[in-house]
Design a protein around this motif. Structure first.
Motif, short mmCIF file in Angstrom:
data_model
loop_
_atom_site.label_atom_id
_atom_site.label_comp_id
_atom_site.label_asym_id
_atom_site.label_seq_id
_atom_site.Cartn_x
_atom_site.Cartn_y
_atom_site.Cartn_z
N LEU A 79 85.74 12.88 35.96
CA LEU A 79 87.00 13.59 36.26
C LEU A 79 87.30 14.61 35.16
N VAL A 127 88.58 -5.96 43.15
CA VAL A 127 88.43 -6.72 41.91
C VAL A 127 89.68 -7.54 41.63
N ARG A 182 84.82 25.79 29.06
CA ARG A 182 85.79 25.35 30.05
C ARG A 182 86.13 26.42 31.09
N ALA A 210 98.21 18.47 37.68
CA ALA A 210 97.77 17.86 36.42
C ALA A 210 96.27 17.69 36.44
N SER A 211 95.62 17.99 35.34
CA SER A 211 94.18 17.72 35.25
C SER A 211 94.00 16.48 34.38
N PHE A 212 92.84 15.87 34.50
CA PHE A 212 92.66 14.55 33.92
C PHE A 212 92.43 14.56 32.41
N ASP A 213 92.40 15.76 31.82
CA ASP A 213 92.24 15.78 30.37
C ASP A 213 93.56 16.13 29.67
N ILE A 248 89.16 8.93 43.57
CA ILE A 248 90.35 8.11 43.36
C ILE A 248 90.46 7.04 44.47
N TYR A 294 85.77 8.22 34.98
CA TYR A 294 86.77 8.96 34.20
C TYR A 294 86.13 10.19 33.55
N ALA A 310 88.11 20.36 33.99
CA ALA A 310 88.53 19.01 34.37
C ALA A 310 89.03 19.01 35.81
N ALA A 311 88.80 17.91 36.50
CA ALA A 311 89.24 17.81 37.89
C ALA A 311 90.77 17.72 37.93
N THR A 312 91.34 18.28 38.97
CA THR A 312 92.77 18.08 39.20
C THR A 312 92.94 17.28 40.49
N PHE A 313 94.16 16.87 40.69
CA PHE A 313 94.46 16.06 41.86
C PHE A 313 94.18 16.82 43.15
#
Lengths: 522, 497
Positions: free
Chosen positions: A303, A280, A251, B241-244, A270, A300, A258-261
């Motif tokens: 991300l 949909v 990591r 915030a991260s997605f995990d 997004i 997901y 992991a992706a952040t906003f």
């Protein structure tokens, strides 16, 4: 600005002459592709070149590692050998300019593939191009010259072939295409499994009762057969099994976090997801639930591991294109109030743009970007060029303790023209090669934790490190170490440290440099 | 009666689940501030505890919580604090549950949504005033929907709104979120009556917000510094915030349920609520400390959408079947047995908490003891996370400081330049020297396994006087109060060898 140009340049629907139509189409994609292309900056490029040189010289693929001090002789597969050979040949023949030209060509190819694939899936060239260009932009932050980039192109082709199989049934030509694409994928990168899994869901028609498994089975066999067509006869699958957990266990590597906003591509993803859910929402039956679920799961997952974000973006864009294909006949109010009207207006506006103007504008963008790239082929300060030259001039290359990302560049610089290692590195960017104990010790040094010395014990008393990182500050303070090289200031650049007891072995190094630093008042 | 018992035991269980030993160092700052307020019978108007902002205008906007925390600590010490934390957890869960049950018009659906929302806040729950902000936010949303249902603003609603906002403004600056949530819900289709109702609510709320010793100082100060503090990503609470992350997964789960409900009943929510939801989600994802507001808002929208959904439950196919089956399965468990099991968990958890109320490894207790016992004088250099605890330890029982900290976690009062240098030093960047030049420390209290600690351990200008419980105390080698032989430094080790 360029993306606006790119959007303006789309004019496939209204061009009257086939040649002009094709020129506008390709140029628009080229402009979009070049938008995401920058100077050479990827740290892993260099070890790929070194491996490519070795392959060219020996006319064979390595079966063991040859460049890492602590893994030398361990089994290793050069699963990206096609890209490596290409990079090595280009570098040898045309130097850095050749590599940059390759990167630019790859960017154009990516944009063209995405536009082509989405146009076919959406059954609408204008919409396909718009989606393709936006998807290309979503890959911006990840686009570098590395084998993984090629797999995005292959993923787009896989989706296109899957769509053809779904529409027209199983045909030999399609299966041959799938076989070729996966053969190319398996010889480029380990991620072929992503393409296979998604292709199977993409091909299946879940509305059929009972589910027709024939196309799924044929496509699966063609894809798997393709992945076995490698010099290692599919041995890449074994490498994949051993490397499967790396994104979760490494990591601290930027591309595995992991992706952040706040990440640029995550925002694109997004937006795609919101648009898809909105569409949909209006027409739940337009997409089959398993297909939609698979796309959302891939999104997901991407991300959760930043490196895979482009796959997620491409998968969602393909779903939007398929939605368009299914619903375009009735894609107006009241089925999709507001949004449907806006999308149709956008399509109409793009389709009405004059064709000649588009070609001219595209040429201007391409020319402008070409000039920009030619002025800066390699990103200044991206690699420790000066520091490595210093090491070589002073004969300090043996067992240098280096940063993970710089290992690839050191392999390149410490290898001869035939790819053989003159000096091996302690750590490099190949996560499936580095010895676990070295990686664990490196983590301590990377964050400057109390056990930072453990990593340096793997080296020979010479450290090449980024000046702004903690270990450089620690070594600068420590009386046992001497900084003998420093460039680029404290916020960028590299430093070379030599242990004091080693310093006397290098007659031309003067320890006064480090003494001066240590006497600085705090 | 059995249903009430089950509901209460579920609330107790959830509260115990989200409540752990006290590990949040912020509470010590609140105790110190509360002691100062209690001893002087007034809310301080200037900062007293930070070396670089001492004397500057500042008011503790959480003064009410500070007073409660200090009173409990003075009377009951650690045991009292853990009981206070449990009470806070029960208050939060109970209020959330009541609000969502009221909105959803279903005890089962409201309780399940509340449990999920409370568990989503697990990672952010602590003995801190922001939890009371969540309570007030939940109440505000519930009141807003009630006003909307009644289509008029009754005197009772007015008083309730004013009370919530008056309470909130003296507890936490997140009162601004309450205003956004309130107005987003009151923006209805009936523009004429809706507009007058909106203005009246605004007047009531803004009037209530001013009932504070700090007036609008708290929210204004926080807003002013928010952008600056977002730049200091080394502070955990300001990280995106991260997605995990655990709470993000809960939020995504809630959003998935909400979108499914909206899929069938899109008319139930207006554009204002969706815009507000987007705002709360974006803000929560940009700064994880604000994530619970997004969770509570999403849960409230789910509860609000549910009554209409249940009226046409057949249209929702699998989702409604799953919900019904779940409810039926739970109903098979005798309420007395279920309540007994839940209360048993609660009792066991409370017993564990009372045995271990504080996580001692979370604060530099031994390091602070050493500084006090050795009577070491400042300037003291510390990390922003430890600042709150050190303010508590370096203050007397009246809350007056005996030593000043160089940096602490109050983003609205710390010098941004010092904070930026602190961030660089925390990461072991070469700018640590500039940080030290500005602070001119003689004593450094810093976590052991960090970059700056390694730098100081390597330096011959500093010696490590003590290492205990995860923190080191470093002294400038010229400090005369401690003999040089008590310190370890590379230079000293070299001499000994």
């Amino acid at each position: 600005m360029n993306i606006h140009f790119g959007l303006l340049l789309l004019n496939v629907g209204i061009l009257d002459k086939p040649l002009m139509k094709a020129a506008a189409w390709v140029l628009a994609a080229a402009a979009a592709g070049l938008y995401i292309c920058g100077s050479l900056v990827d740290v892993d490029l260099w070890w790929h070149i070194a491996v490519g040189r070795w392959i060219i010289h020996h006319q064979a693929l390595p079966s063991v590692d040859l460049w890492n001090y602590y893994s030398s002789g361990e089994p290793w597969r050069a699963y990206s050998w096609t890209s490596e050979v290409l990079y090595a040949w280009l570098e040898q023949a045309y130097g850095m300019s050749g590599l940059l030209a390759c990167k630019a060509a790859l960017s154009v190819l990516l944009a063209v593939s995405l536009c082509w694939s989405f146009s076919l899936i959406a059954r609408d060239a204008v919409v396909g191009c718009i989606i393709g260009i936006v998807a290309t932009s979503a890959c911006y932050a990840h686009f570098v010259l590395r084998p993984q980039t090629v797999t995005w192109i292959l993923f787009a082709l896989v989706l296109m072939l899957g769509e053809l199989v779904r529409r027209n049934g199983v045909k030999a030509i399609y299966l041959f295409g799938v076989l070729l694409v996966f053969a190319a994928w398996a010889n480029t990168h380990l991620s072929a499994i992503v393409g296979i899994c998604y292709l199977l869901v993409w091909v299946a028609n879940f509305r059929d009762r009972p589910l027709n498994l024939r196309p799924v089975l044929f496509v699966f066999l063609a894809a798997v057969l393709g992945t076995l067509m490698t010099p290692y006869a599919g041995g890449e699958w074994l490498t994949l099994l051993g490397k499967f957990t790396h994104p979760l266990t490494h990591r601290n590597i930027v591309e595995f976090r992991a992706a952040t906003f706040a990440d640029y591509p995550a925002a694109f993803l997004i937006l795609f997801l919101i648009l898809l859910l909105r569409l949909v929402h209006e027409r739940p039956s337009a997409l089959e639930l398993p297909t939609l679920a698979a796309g959302c799961m891939l999104a997901y997952g991407s991300l959760a591991v930043l490196k895979f974000l482009p796959y997620g973006a491409i998968a969602l864009c393909a779903l939007i294109a398929r939605y368009w294909s299914v619903t375009s006949e009735t894609f107006v109010e009241p089925q999709l109030p507001g949004l449907g009207e806006a999308l149709m207006k956008l399509r109409g506006a793009v389709a009405r743009l004059p064709s000649v103007a588009i070609v001219v504008l595209a040429l201007i963008v391409v020319a402008e970007k070409t000039i920009e790239l030619s002025q800066e082929i390699v990103r200044p300060g991206a690699f420790p060029e000066g520091a490595v030259t210093f090491l070589q001039e002073h004969g300090l290359e043996e067992q240098v303790s280096n940063v993970f990302g710089d290992g690839g560049y050191l392999i390149y610089r410490f290898s001869s023209a035939d790819g053989n290692a003159r000096h091996k590195v302690v750590l490099d960017g190949r996560t499936n090669v580095n010895a676990d104990r070295v990686v664990e010790a490196y983590q301590e040094a990377l964050y400057g934790r109390s056990n930072w010395k453990a990593y340096l014990d793997f080296g020979s008393g010479v450290v090449l490190w980024r000046s702004k990182w903690p270990l450089a500050s620690i070594l600068e303070e420590h009386p046992d170490w001497c900084r003998v090289y420093f460039d680029g200031g404290v916020s960028s650049g590299w430093s070379v440290f030599v242990r004091m007891d080693k310093l006397s072995q290098f007659g031309d190094l003067e320890p006064s440099l480090c003494k001066a630093a240590k006497e600085k008042p705090v | 009666m059995k249903r009430v018992l089950l509901l209460v035991s579920t609330a107790f269980f959830t509260a115990a689940y989200i409540c752990g030993p006290i590990s949040d160092s912020e509470i010590w700052l609140h105790i110190a501030l509360g002691r100062k307020i209690l001893s002087s019978d007034a809310v301080p108007q200037t900062d007293l505890w930070n070396r670089f902002s001492s004397g500057q205008s500042w008011q503790p906007y959480s003064w009410m919580f500070d007073v409660i925390a200090a009173s409990v600590w003075n009377c009951y010490a650690a045991a009292g604090m853990i009981v206070l934390k449990l009470v806070l957890a029960m208050l939060f869960v109970s209020v959330l549950m009541l609000c969502l049950v009221s909105l959803s018009e279903s005890v089962f659906a409201g309780a399940v949504t509340a449990v999920v929302a409370a568990m989503a806040s697990y990672a952010h729950f602590g003995l801190a005033p922001h939890v009371l902000g969540w309570v007030c936010f939940s109440l505000t949303i519930a009141l807003a929907f009630q006003i909307r249902r009644q289509a008029r603003l009754t005197p009772g609603s007015c008083i309730a709104l004013a009370a919530v906002f008056a309470f909130w403004t003296n507890l936490h600056p997140s009162v601004l979120f309450g205003l956004i949530g309130l107005f987003s819900i009151l923006c209805g289709k009936d523009k004429q009556s809706g507009s007058s109702r909106l203005w009246l609510c605004a007047a009531v709320c803004l009037g209530a917000i001013t009932i504070s010793p700090a007036l609008l100082h708290g929210p204004a100060a926080v807003l002013t510094r928010l952008a600056e503090s977002l730049a200091h990503r080394s502070m955990l609470v300001f990280q995106p915030a991260s997605f995990d992350l655990y709470p993000v997964s809960f939020l995504i789960l809630l959003l998935a349920v909400l979108f499914t409900l909206l899929h069938y009943h899109c008319a139930r929510l207006g554009a204002a609520q969706l815009v507000a939801l987007t705002f709360f989600v974006i803000v929560g994802m940009a700064s994880i400390t604000l994530l619970p507001f997004a969770v509570i808002y999403a849960a409230s929208l789910i509860a609000w959408t549910l009554p209409q959904a249940s009226s046409s439950i057949g249209a929702m196919a699998n989702l409604s079947s799953a919900a019904t089956n779940f409810e039926r399965t739970l109903a098979k468990v005798p309420p007395a047995v279920a309540a007994g099991l839940l209360l048993l968990f609660f009792c066991l958890k409370v017993d564990g908490l009372l045995r271990l109320p504080l996580v001692s490894q979370a604060v530099p207790k031994a390091a602070a003891d050493f500084v006090l016992e050795s009577d070491l004088e400042g300037p003291i250099l510390n990390s922003s996370v430890d600042g709150a605890y050190l303010i508590f330890r370096f203050s007397d029982e009246s809350g007056n400081p005996t030593r000043l900290v160089s940096v602490d976690s109050r983003v609205e009062i710390n010098d941004p330049r010092i904070l930026a240098l602190h961030d660089g030093a925390s990461q072991g960047m070469a700018t640590w020297r500039e940080f030290f030049r500005r602070v001119q420390p003689k004593v450094v209290i810093w976590p052991t396994d960090t970059a700056l600690s390694s730098i100081l351990a390597a330096s011959s200008s500093w010696c490590r006087a003590t290492e205990s419980e995860g923190w080191n105390v470093y002294l400038l080698v010229t400090v005369p109060t401690v003999p040089f032989s008590d310190c370890s430094s590379p230079q000293r080790e070299g001499e000994l060898n």
